[in-house]
Design an enzyme around this catalytic site. Sequence first.
Site, PDB file in Angstrom:
ATOM      1  N   ASP A  43       0.761  -1.130   0.139  1.00 56.03           N
ATOM      2  CA  ASP A  43      -0.018  -0.151   0.094  1.00 56.03           C
ATOM      3  C   ASP A  43       1.059   1.350   0.098  1.00 56.03           C
ATOM      4  O   ASP A  43       1.740   1.551   0.935  1.00 56.03           O
ATOM      5  CB  ASP A  43      -0.902   0.054   1.521  1.00 56.03           C
ATOM      6  N   TYR A  48       3.117  10.059   0.708  1.00 54.90           N
ATOM      7  CA  TYR A  48       3.854   9.601   1.570  1.00 54.90           C
ATOM      8  C   TYR A  48       5.223   9.922   1.457  1.00 54.90           C
ATOM      9  O   TYR A  48       6.326   9.634   2.126  1.00 54.90           O
ATOM     10  CB  TYR A  48       3.703   8.016   1.650  1.00 54.90           C
ATOM     11  N   LYS A  77      -2.406   6.374  -4.217  1.00 53.04           N
ATOM     12  CA  LYS A  77      -3.655   7.105  -3.891  1.00 53.04           C
ATOM     13  C   LYS A  77      -3.220   8.717  -4.530  1.00 53.04           C
ATOM     14  O   LYS A  77      -2.211   9.010  -4.447  1.00 53.04           O
ATOM     15  CB  LYS A  77      -3.948   7.385  -2.533  1.00 53.04           C
ATOM     16  N   HIS A 110      -7.725   9.706  -2.116  1.00 53.54           N
ATOM     17  CA  HIS A 110      -6.998   9.645  -0.627  1.00 53.54           C
ATOM     18  C   HIS A 110      -8.037  10.141   0.498  1.00 53.54           C
ATOM     19  O   HIS A 110      -8.173   9.458   1.341  1.00 53.54           O
ATOM     20  CB  HIS A 110      -5.737  10.393  -0.553  1.00 53.54           C
TER      21      HIS A 110
END
Length: 320
Positions: A43, A48, A77, A110
């Site tokens: 994931d 990130y 995302k 997201h």
Amino acid sequence: MIELRFANNDLIPTMGIGTWLSKPNEVYNAIITAIKAGYRHIDCAYIYKNEKEIGEALQFAFINGLVKREELFITSKLWNNSHEKAQIEPAIKQTLNDLQLDYLDLYLMHWPIAFKREFEQVKSIENLASLQDIPLEETWLGMAELKKNGLTKHIGVSNFSQKKLQHLIDTTQIVPENNQIEIHPYFQQKKMRGYCKQNNIVVTAYSPLGSRHLTKSENGISENLIIRNMAERYNCTPAQLILAWGMAQGISVIPKSTNTDRINENYNAVNVHLRPEDIDAINMVDENNRQSKGLFAVLPDGYYSYANIWDEDPFVLLKK
Ligand code: A2P
């Protein structure tokens, strides 16, 4: 490996590795360790800020024959500042470029929150865009194009309430294939899971160990006496028990770790099979305790509030 089925019968491995807060210099080893341990579901997310390093680790894994691309299930995302139609395809292409992939298995919106294009993080209300300016259904239709073009095999959302899922379905007739939400024994989301099951929406649990705060605090789920005693009986760790409970709910779990021992420990939760009465006992520890509230977008006089992000009375949390 246990797998769940999308509406079209494609499979998603129940156990995945999360990468939120995995530092770029640690995530490379974490991904290789995870693939060696048996994880086939990874994931990721643009925000990130570690997709480049994950891409390098994936290349290493492919070149060295650890795994083939088609054996992996990879999610990413769309970030909040790329909700406008013109931004959606460039956003997935950036992610694919960083991950060094031709396609994703799953691409998620997201948050049901939009930022203006120039701002990855918001500091003032001028940085926010409203859902009137960029309606969720427009972003969703843009994501459906990505699927048609083969850039992703499946599309879904994250942090969506039941009301917002239904709104997407009603306005576009395209059912999200996945909703990725916070779920752990202290925040079980039973109603949401029931709705998703009825609508053939696979549920993925982020923070399945009870989120960073809860895992690390003295009141962490792993400190709960019911959980601790039960884990002892099953001869497993509290974390394994919690993940086994998640998987027994028919949802996918994506615990984050960059620590080799914990990556292996978490994966081995697939071997813990709980008896129905023990699942029932864990069902009872729910505290409706949401940790990830989306407060990063809640600014005085801004468009977003706890109540309109989650379509839920914020005082329910206080009333507990
Ligand atoms: P670490 O990477 O040092 O293992 P999330 O709730 O976002 O999935 O994050 C899980 C958090 O719990 C991370 O901070 C992670 O830190 C930690 N963690 C992951 N696996 C375990 C485990 N088996 N036992 C205890 N803590 C864990």
